[in-house]
Design a protein around this motif. Structure first.
Motif, PDB file in Angstrom:
ATOM      1  N   THR A1436     -71.342 -61.671  50.410  1.00 24.07           N
ATOM      2  CA  THR A1436     -70.493 -62.257  51.455  1.00 24.07           C
ATOM      3  C   THR A1436     -69.917 -63.566  50.929  1.00 24.07           C
ATOM      4  O   THR A1436     -70.669 -64.425  50.474  1.00 24.07           O
ATOM      5  N   VAL A1437     -68.583 -63.701  51.003  1.00 23.56           N
ATOM      6  CA  VAL A1437     -67.969 -64.925  50.473  1.00 23.56           C
ATOM      7  C   VAL A1437     -67.140 -65.600  51.560  1.00 23.56           C
ATOM      8  O   VAL A1437     -66.269 -64.968  52.169  1.00 23.56           O
ATOM      9  N   LEU A1438     -67.436 -66.905  51.820  1.00 25.26           N
ATOM     10  CA  LEU A1438     -66.602 -67.676  52.750  1.00 25.26           C
ATOM     11  C   LEU A1438     -65.815 -68.685  51.926  1.00 25.26           C
ATOM     12  O   LEU A1438     -66.405 -69.456  51.172  1.00 25.26           O
ATOM     13  N   THR A1439     -64.482 -68.693  52.078  1.00 28.78           N
ATOM     14  CA  THR A1439     -63.668 -69.604  51.267  1.00 28.78           C
ATOM     15  C   THR A1439     -62.823 -70.496  52.166  1.00 28.78           C
ATOM     16  O   THR A1439     -62.099 -69.989  53.025  1.00 28.78           O
ATOM     17  N   LEU A1448     -54.824 -64.573  50.423  1.00 33.97           N
ATOM     18  CA  LEU A1448     -54.022 -63.481  50.998  1.00 33.97           C
ATOM     19  C   LEU A1448     -54.692 -62.135  50.753  1.00 33.97           C
ATOM     20  O   LEU A1448     -54.453 -61.177  51.479  1.00 33.97           O
ATOM     21  N   ASP A1449     -55.553 -62.055  49.718  1.00 36.31           N
ATOM     22  CA  ASP A1449     -56.191 -60.751  49.469  1.00 36.31           C
ATOM     23  C   ASP A1449     -57.594 -60.684  50.044  1.00 36.31           C
ATOM     24  O   ASP A1449     -58.359 -59.807  49.693  1.00 36.31           O
ATOM     25  N   SER A1450     -57.959 -61.647  50.913  1.00 38.30           N
ATOM     26  CA  SER A1450     -59.309 -61.558  51.494  1.00 38.30           C
ATOM     27  C   SER A1450     -59.297 -60.551  52.639  1.00 38.30           C
ATOM     28  O   SER A1450     -58.260 -60.162  53.149  1.00 38.30           O
ATOM     29  N   ASP A1451     -60.528 -60.144  53.079  1.00 39.69           N
ATOM     30  CA  ASP A1451     -60.615 -59.105  54.109  1.00 39.69           C
ATOM     31  C   ASP A1451     -60.092 -59.616  55.446  1.00 39.69           C
ATOM     32  O   ASP A1451     -59.350 -58.941  56.142  1.00 39.69           O
ATOM     33  N   ARG A1452     -60.589 -60.825  55.817  1.00 39.88           N
ATOM     34  CA  ARG A1452     -60.100 -61.372  57.085  1.00 39.88           C
ATOM     35  C   ARG A1452     -59.832 -62.866  56.907  1.00 39.88           C
ATOM     36  O   ARG A1452     -60.350 -63.498  55.987  1.00 39.88           O
ATOM     37  N   VAL A1453     -59.018 -63.431  57.806  1.00 44.26           N
ATOM     38  CA  VAL A1453     -58.734 -64.861  57.766  1.00 44.26           C
ATOM     39  C   VAL A1453     -59.166 -65.465  59.093  1.00 44.26           C
ATOM     40  O   VAL A1453     -58.887 -64.912  60.158  1.00 44.26           O
ATOM     41  N   PRO A1467     -55.243 -60.810  56.947  1.00 44.57           N
ATOM     42  CA  PRO A1467     -54.079 -61.635  56.614  1.00 44.57           C
ATOM     43  C   PRO A1467     -52.758 -60.905  56.894  1.00 44.57           C
ATOM     44  O   PRO A1467     -51.805 -61.519  57.353  1.00 44.57           O
ATOM     45  N   THR A1468     -52.715 -59.579  56.630  1.00 43.84           N
ATOM     46  CA  THR A1468     -51.428 -58.885  56.828  1.00 43.84           C
ATOM     47  C   THR A1468     -51.042 -58.898  58.293  1.00 43.84           C
ATOM     48  O   THR A1468     -49.902 -59.215  58.645  1.00 43.84           O
ATOM     49  N   HIS A1469     -51.999 -58.608  59.186  1.00 42.70           N
ATOM     50  CA  HIS A1469     -51.721 -58.640  60.628  1.00 42.70           C
ATOM     51  C   HIS A1469     -51.204 -59.992  61.056  1.00 42.70           C
ATOM     52  O   HIS A1469     -50.189 -60.101  61.739  1.00 42.70           O
ATOM     53  N   LEU A1470     -51.970 -61.020  60.634  1.00 41.25           N
ATOM     54  CA  LEU A1470     -51.648 -62.363  61.116  1.00 41.25           C
ATOM     55  C   LEU A1470     -50.281 -62.821  60.618  1.00 41.25           C
ATOM     56  O   LEU A1470     -49.543 -63.478  61.339  1.00 41.25           O
ATOM     57  N   SER A1471     -49.937 -62.463  59.379  1.00 41.04           N
ATOM     58  CA  SER A1471     -48.673 -62.980  58.852  1.00 41.04           C
ATOM     59  C   SER A1471     -47.489 -62.291  59.529  1.00 41.04           C
ATOM     60  O   SER A1471     -46.398 -62.826  59.575  1.00 41.04           O
ATOM     61  N   GLN A1472     -47.724 -61.043  60.062  1.00 44.74           N
ATOM     62  CA  GLN A1472     -46.607 -60.351  60.717  1.00 44.74           C
ATOM     63  C   GLN A1472     -46.512 -60.714  62.193  1.00 44.74           C
ATOM     64  O   GLN A1472     -45.483 -60.523  62.820  1.00 44.74           O
ATOM     65  N   LYS A1473     -47.619 -61.233  62.746  1.00 38.73           N
ATOM     66  CA  LYS A1473     -47.647 -61.501  64.179  1.00 38.73           C
ATOM     67  C   LYS A1473     -46.790 -62.739  64.488  1.00 38.73           C
ATOM     68  O   LYS A1473     -47.029 -63.812  63.948  1.00 38.73           O
TER      69      LYS A1473
END
Length: 1487
Positions: A1436-1439, A1448-1453, A1467-1473
């Motif tokens: 598990t990685v928290l950055t 941008l390539d992480s699983d969730r933001v 990230p893809t959902h959030l950037s399009q929302k």
């Protein structure tokens, strides 16, 4: 004597001085005692006021002065007139000589008095009545006038025409009386408000010390009384409450005197020229004081002889007693004035040296400054200058000690002839032994200081990296390292203390051994020992010991001063920055050109040194500029990879480099540059002061600058707005705030040419845009700007770009030409990157810091209060703590051995006096002239019979047959008592050494244990320096200074008790005087101690600003010089120095004030004893032996009294260190150490992290930093955390690692509540890569794996994966050492990789990464990302990210906002929302 009196008075020699004649006071008695003596006293006191200086300002004068002055001169005339009828009509009115003497004295007196009044009238006293003493003393001659009047009336000669002389004298007498009454009337007449206006104005501002005071006031420091009183009433709270320095001592004058001497000459000759004459002439005072010191013992001897003989007339005894009084009184005055004057000279020398060093530092070229570290240069100012100042004290000792020695030897020779050589040989033999011991002590001391330095260095590293150490749970490792150092240090300390004990013992035993050696030699030479010989010899030997012992120390001090002088001289001989030679002085070729360089070559190292430097060293970057000309008003961008020479180019423009050729031309050079350096330099003052930087406050411009530098919001957040104090080096600000304040300072200066060194590095994208738009292209749009930066995206608007590589301009052109090249340029971290770039990124840090900044600034005032709140006496608790640290049994046995030692010493003295008495009873002749010489080591010299009566006579007298047996018996008893004494001495010395070392061990252990377990909040709110102080100077005090002073204090206390016992045993009547004197002593010392403590505190409070200001100046030299502020800084230094000197002067003078009062107590005791002795002699009481003993003790009373006070005051001061360490061992907030749950060895095995309603605040009373945070991270998930500055990103990690305890809510790891797990276990099972890479000094292996759990193979593998193996092998493998904090060999990027390697080694299931973008270029960044992806695929990685492309390539933001979770999705959902925060952040980042 009787005959002289009879001749003067015209009486019979049998009764030369009749007091009562024919029912009236005797004429002679009246004239001599009631007329001449009062007039003489008045004359002497008036003469003291002759030196009063005029007051500068005209003060409203009190009426009556003119009349008093006139009357004085009239009186002088009248007394002169009175002598005329005397000399014409001889013998009619009593003996001529008597009348002439009386009238002459009176005339002289009134003349002196009139002149004194004239001086006073023109001085500060003009508005008052003048000194009360003068007014009262004018009344003294009145009785004499009245008695004479009565006499005339009774003899009825006043009006008879048959006695014209008598009538004229009577008339004159009436006139005299009338004048005197007018004088007194005028003095006491009510005044129109006695200068009330003047008084109040004077009490408002602080007065000037000493100037304008009379001699009387100077001798007894009466002018100090108001100050002492203020100190006693706790009214000395700030330096302004202390007197101003006397004019001749004021820093400005001293500096002018010493600087008027040329710069290039040697420091010594400058000091010599400025202060030499005054200093050497003080030697005369010293000489006179020393000679008077010999008078006491001589007169004492005569007095005791007088008591023995019973034949001498009483007048001799009275003369001896008066002589004792006069000698001790004058000696006291001279010695006191000597030390006071020497103190004044040392103050002048100190001011001159400190300001010379400061001036030099401002002028020296920065390349040659690099030979010294900041610490070394500050040391010149503190340690070295104080050594030179101490030398001023010891210089006069250098000649006076041998002088005393020689006189004493001569007197010894008079006593025992050649035999004295036997003892002297032994004494001189001990000198080399002492030298050997001293050398051993010095060696051990050096070693000890080395260990101490390593320990303090470790402590510093520990404190600087405390967060990281707690993240990694490495406290145990550090504590073992620190304890190992401490153990070595204590081992050396033990050696020093025991050697010291031997030294003390030798010192105490020396007098006995030497005197016994002398006696044996004397007997072997075939002479007969008599009591007289024994005492006198003993007394003189005691005199010898002092110079013998103190001489090595004096020499040592002289050598140290020489070393320090050379060090400072070396610094003062550095090359100055020479701007005339550096720049071409005519303006650049075209009027439109702001700056041009042609064929200019620069280097950081002077040419002569370059050849000697090893080729690898980083600093030797050469800069070569073929042709560069900058138009006025253009924006020139400078780009290039790390370490290519961008900053060096700016340094070359400001003249900080060494020019090796070519020409540099700058227009408007005097005006200076606006410079914003890469590491922002912030002063320790308010934010506003930092921006104004000495210019006037202009509200409109100020607002504009603050807005342009994006500081408005920040100033609103800070507790006191722009009046918030910034800590040292700006600790309370984040990196970005520092950079922007430094930029604002440069902009506010309104210069023409701006040099901006990467001001955008430490700020996030939004702020960088704002700075570019509003500041660099806004407020500064008409100025010439040179901007270096890594953030190439902002350079599109520049007029031209320079591409620099390896110190040369590779290409110039428009942004369109150059920017594409930049991408292609290799971006690898260069070794040259001199860790300078470490400005941490605005975000992560800012937030941790900002909340802290809030806390620490709110607490700022608190913190400072804490530091200074301990006022008043040290509480009993502290002594108790120290007593317990030593151990009660041990402490008691130390005190008991001290008692035995003192008792045995006093008994040996008493035995000698007993011996004398028994001899004077057995001997029938009164030959034992010397009976009184009772020695005790400190008795100085008393029976110096040799000077008075040659001793040869003694040998001719028949010695009683049992004499020699007697002498042997007495000598044997004396010897055995002395032997016992020496045994107790050595016992005490060793016990004491053992006890104090034990205390030092205990105190350090307690302190370290607490510090290791303190909470992070404690470290955030307490400046590192303050904690370090406890571990360095306070501990040094407990180790070394406190035992030394405590030892002296105890010895003094016991010595004083012993002395009182002996004196009261010898002369019980002395009790009558001792009690009032004891009360006086007690009140004086209480008065003094309180004031002295306040003054010392003020001194140390005003001392640190000098050093802080100095080290600040050194770190900001380039900015100060570039902005042409050197004059102002020099002036500031002078003001700070002046404040400090004021307090130091007051505190020195307070000591002299006390000293003269104690000396007077001593004089009183001696005179009283002498008086009582004479009375006892007349009444046939008393035992001369005991009187001698009492007197000889009394002579040393003053030294004991002042020694007791000063050692007690010092002990108290040192005890403050114990108090401060105690405060830390009891008052620090601790992390909870309890462990409620036992977890499995592989926990957390899955890596589920769950936050449930987490609420957390940094401290009580602060807003919540996390406010109900809820989210879950699943096994193996990669979660990116983003958000604005201050949204609580870093706080999540602090909560996870339990650096701060939660207010409410839970954090679960694999379902276990983290609050139940032991702290060490919790932290060691999680991995983190912190934002600031932390490396400590030690090998690379230690840095990766301090506990030493891993094999070399594992370490190798990890380094390979982090792309570090090559760098490490280059440095010399795993065991190669890193410098302090790893700064020396690895660039910031590489340090970051080391931290990654640590994280890989922990093999934890959960990894937290706090990105440090500012210090890593893109290439390194990609390497890091790639390694993390490969190695932590299943973890598990928290950055926490600042560059959004990294997550941008992480699983969730997870998007944080104001301490809450705002958005959590891929990230893809959030950037399009549309309208999502994440989308907004993305856009602002791409501009």
């Amino acid at each position: 004597m009787e005959n002289i009196l009879a001749g003067l008075c015209g009486t019979s020699p049998e009764d030369p001085f009749p007091v009562w004649v024919h029912g009236n006071v005797g004429h002679c008695f009246n004239q001599l005692t009631l007329n001449v003596i009062p007039h003489m006293v008045l004359a002497v006191v008036s003469a003291c006021f002759l030196g009063t200086p005029r007051s500068g300002s005209r003060v409203p004068c009190r009426p009556g002065w003119g009349c008093r002055i006139a009357t004085s001169f009239v009186l002088a005339g009248l007394f002169l007139a009175d002598t005329i009828p005397d000399t014409i009509f001889k013998q009619e009115l009593g003996p001529v000589y008597l009348e002439v003497l009386a009238n002459g004295t009176a005339a002289l007196t009134w003349l002196t008095h009139g002149l004194a009044l004239l001086m006073l009238f023109k001085s500060v006293h003009g508005s008052t009545r003048g000194p009360v003493a003068l007014v009262l003393l004018t009344l003294l001659p009145l009785p004499s006038f009245i008695i004479t009047l009565v006499w005339y009336y009774q003899s009825r000669t006043a009006w008879s025409p048959t006695h014209p002389a008598a009538s004229s004298r009577f008339a004159i007498l009436c006139l005299q009386l009338a004048s005197l009454l007018v004088y007194v009337g005028k003095t006491s007449s009510p005044s129109i408000t006695p200068g009330s206006k003047f008084r109040s104005s004077q009490s408002q501002g602080s007065q000037v010390a000493e100037d304008g005071e009379s001699w009387l006031s100077r001798f007894f420091y009466v002018w100090m009384n108001p100050l002492m009183k203020r100190g006693y009433q706790w009214k000395l709270n700030q330096p302004q409450d202390v007197y101003e320095l006397p004019r001749q001592l004021q820093a400005a004058r001293v500096c002018d005197r010493s600087h008027s001497a040329q710069e290039a000459v040697r420091l010594f000759s400058v000091l010599h020229a400025a202060f030499g004459l005054r200093f050497y002439s003080l030697g005369l005072l010293k000489l006179a004081g020393n000679l008077l010191g010999f008078s006491g013992p001589l007169l004492l001897n005569l007095l005791v002889n007088f008591m023995e003989s019973r034949q001498e007339p009483l007048s001799h005894g009275v003369l001896y007693a008066l002589g004792l009084f006069a000698g001790s009184f004058l000696g006291a005055l001279l010695r006191n004035q000597f030390s006071y004057e020497v103190n004044k000279v040392t103050l002048m020398v100190r001011a001159a040296i400190i300001s010379a060093i400061y001036r030099k530092a401002l002028r020296v070229s920065s390349t040659s400054l690099t030979r010294f570290t900041v610490g070394e240069i500050v040391n010149f100012m503190s340690t070295d200058s104080s050594r030179l100042v101490n030398f001023c004290h010891s210089f006069h000792e250098v000649w006076s000690l041998p002088f005393q020695f020689a006189i004493t030897l001569y007197l010894l020779y008079q006593q025992v002839g050649v035999a004295f050589l036997g003892g002297l040989a032994l004494a001189l033999l001990l000198v080399p032994i002492n030298k050997v011991i001293a050398n051993r002590i010095m060696m051990n001391n050096k070693e000890m200081l080395k260990h101490k330095d390593t320990r303090v260095k470790l402590m510093t590293e520990f404190l600087c990296g405390i967060r990281v150490i707690k993240f990694y749970a490495w406290e145990k490792h550090f504590s073992t390292r620190i304890n190992a150092c401490r153990a070595k240090e204590l081992q050396k300390l033990r050696a020093i203390k025991y050697l010291d004990a031997v030294c003390v013992y030798l010192w105490a035993a020396l007098p006995v051994v030497v005197s016994i050696a002398i006696f044996i030699t004397y007997v072997l030479l075939g002479h007969q020992l008599t009591a007289t010989k024994v005492f006198t010899a003993l007394a003189l030997v005691g005199m010898l010991i002092l110079p013998l012992n103190s001489f090595p120390w004096v020499l040592n001090g002289t050598l140290e001063a020489k070393v320090s002088l050379d060090r400072i001289q070396h610094f003062l001989e550095l090359v100055d920055q020479d701007l005339e030679a550096y720049y071409v002085l005519d303006s650049p070729s075209g009027t439109a050109t702001a700056l041009e360089m042609l064929c200019a070559a620069f280097s950081w190292v002077p040419a002569e040194e370059e050849s000697t430097r090893q080729p690898l060293s980083t600093g030797t970057l050469q800069l070569y500029i073929e042709n560069l000309s900058v138009r006025k008003g253009m924006l020139l961008g400078v780009v290039g990879k790390v370490g290519s020479g961008k900053s060096s180019l700016l340094a070359a423009i400001t003249g900080e480099l060494i020019k090796q050729g070519g020409r540099v031309c700058v227009c408007d050079l005097e005006q200076g540059f606006g410079l914003a350096t890469q590491e922002p330099w912030i002063q320790f003052t308010t934010v506003r002061e930092n921006i104004l930087f000495g210019r006037e406050y202009d509200a409109r411009l100020y607002e504009e600058v603050v807005e342009a530098c994006a500081l408005s919001e920040d100033l609103n957040i800070l507790p006191a707005g722009d009046q918030t104090e910034v800590g040292e080096n700006g600790v309370t600000l984040s990196g970005g705030q520092k950079a922007r304040i430094a930029l604002a300072r440069a902009v506010y200066q309104e210069k023409e040419l701006y040099l901006l060194d990467d001001p955008l590095a430490a700020v996030d994208a939004d702020v960088a845009n704002h700075l570019m738009r509003k500041c660099i292209l806004g407020v500064l749009k008409d100025k010439t700007r040179i901007l270096c930066t890594h953030r190439t995206e902002f350079l599109e608007k520049a007029d031209a770009l320079l591409l620099i590589d390896n110190g040369r301009i590779v290409k110039t052109g428009t942004p369109a030409d150059i920017l594409p090249l930049m991408e292609a340029f290799p971006k690898l971290k260069d070794m040259d990157k001199k860790w300078k770039d470490k400005a941490p990124d605005e975000q992560g840090q800012e937030e941790a810091v900002e909340t802290e900044a809030e806390e620490s600034t709110q607490n700022n005032h608190l913190i400072h209060k804490e530091e200074e709140k301990k006022e008043g006496a040290v509480s009993f608790q502290v002594y108790k703590a120290y007593w317990l640290a030593v151990g009660s049994c041990l402490a008691l046995s130390i005190l008991f051995s001290l008692l035995l030692m003192q008792a045995s010493r006093n008994i040996s003295d008493w035995w000698l006096s007993h011996w004398i008495s028994s001899i004077s009873q057995t001997a029938h002749t009164s030959v034992t002239v010397c009976s009184a010489s009772l020695p005790s080591p400190e008795l100085l010299l008393f029976s110096i019979v040799g000077l008075v009566s040659p001793i040869q006579a003694l040998d001719t007298t028949p010695v009683p047959s049992n004499g020699s047996l007697d002498v042997n018996f007495y000598l044997i008893v004396y010897g055995s008592i002395a032997g016992a004494n020496s045994l107790f001495t050595i016992l005490r010395a060793f016990l004491f050494a053992y006890g104090t070392i034990r205390a030092a061990t205990v105190i350090h252990n307690r302190l370290l244990q607490r510090a290791l377990k303190a909470t992070v909040t404690f470290f955030d709110t307490t400046p590192t320096g303050r904690i370090l102080n406890r571990f360095s100077s306070d501990l040094y005090c407990v180790d070394d200074s406190l035992p030394f002073i405590l030892n002296i204090f105890l010895a003094n206390m016991y010595g004083l008790l012993g002395m009182l016992v002996i004196i009261t045993y010898g002369l019980p009547w002395i009790g009558l005087v001792l009690f009032p004197l004891a009360a006086l002593y007690f009140s004086i010392q209480r008065y003094y101690r309180r004031t002295s403590r306040e003054l010392k505190r003020l001194y140390s409070v005003t001392l640190s600003p000098i050093y802080t200001h100095f080290s600040e100046t050194l770190s900001g030299l380039s900015s100060i010089r570039a902005m042409r502020a050197t004059q102002r800084f020099e002036l500031e230094n002078q003001l700070r120095l002046e404040q400090n000197q004021r307090c130091l002067f007051a505190s020195n003078t307070a000591m002299q004030w006390l000293d003269i009062r104690l000396q007077m107590i001593g004089v009183a005791v001696v005179t009283t004893i002498a008086g009582i002795a004479i009375i006892q002699h007349q009444k046939q009481l008393g035992n001369p032996g005991l009187v001698g003993l009492a007197l000889s003790y009394a002579l040393s009373v003053t030294n004991l009294l002042s020694g007791l006070i000063s050692s007690f005051t010092l002990t108290e001061t040192m005890m403050v260190s114990v108090e401060r360490t105690e405060e830390y061992t009891t008052d620090i907030p601790m992390e909870s150490q309890d462990k409620l749950v036992q977890v499995a060895a592989d926990w957390p095995s899955q890596g589920i992290v769950e936050f449930q309603q987490v609420v957390l605040a940094y401290r009580e009373g602060l807003p919540n930093a996390l406010d109900g945070v809820n989210f879950t991270v699943y096994p193996g998930e990669k979660l990116g955390i983003v958000g604005r500055t201050g949204s609580g990103k870093s706080t999540l990690f602090l909560a996870l690692f339990r650096m701060l305890e939660l207010k409410s809510g839970r954090i679960l790891l694999d379902g276990v509540d983290s609050q139940l797990v032991g702290l060490e276990e919790l932290r060691s099972r999680l991995a983190i890569i912190p934002q600031d890479p932390f490396l400590f000094s030690g090998s690379i292996r230690e840095n990766l794996d301090p506990q030493g759990k891993r094999t070399d193979a594992e370490l190798h593998e990890v380094l390979e994966q982090c792309h570090l193996w090559d760098a490490v092998t280059q440095m010399g493998g795993l065991d190669s050492e890193l410098g302090g904090r790893g700064k020396s060999l690895l660039s910031v990027g590489q340090s970051q990789l080391v931290c990654l390697a640590r994280a890989l080694l922990t093999q934890a299931k959960v990894l937290c990464i706090d990105e440090a973008t500012a210090s890593v270029d893109q290439k390194t960044d990609q390497l890091l990302q790639q390694t993390i992806r490969q190695r932590f695929a299943d973890k598990t990685v928290l950055t926490i990210a600042h560059r959004l492309n990294t997550i941008l390539d992480s699983d969730r933001v997870l998007v944080m906002q104001a301490g809450r979770v705002a958005e959590l999705d891929s990230p893809t959902h959030l950037s399009q929302k549309d309208g999502s925060l994440f989308q907004h952040l993305l856009h602002s980042g791409q501009q």
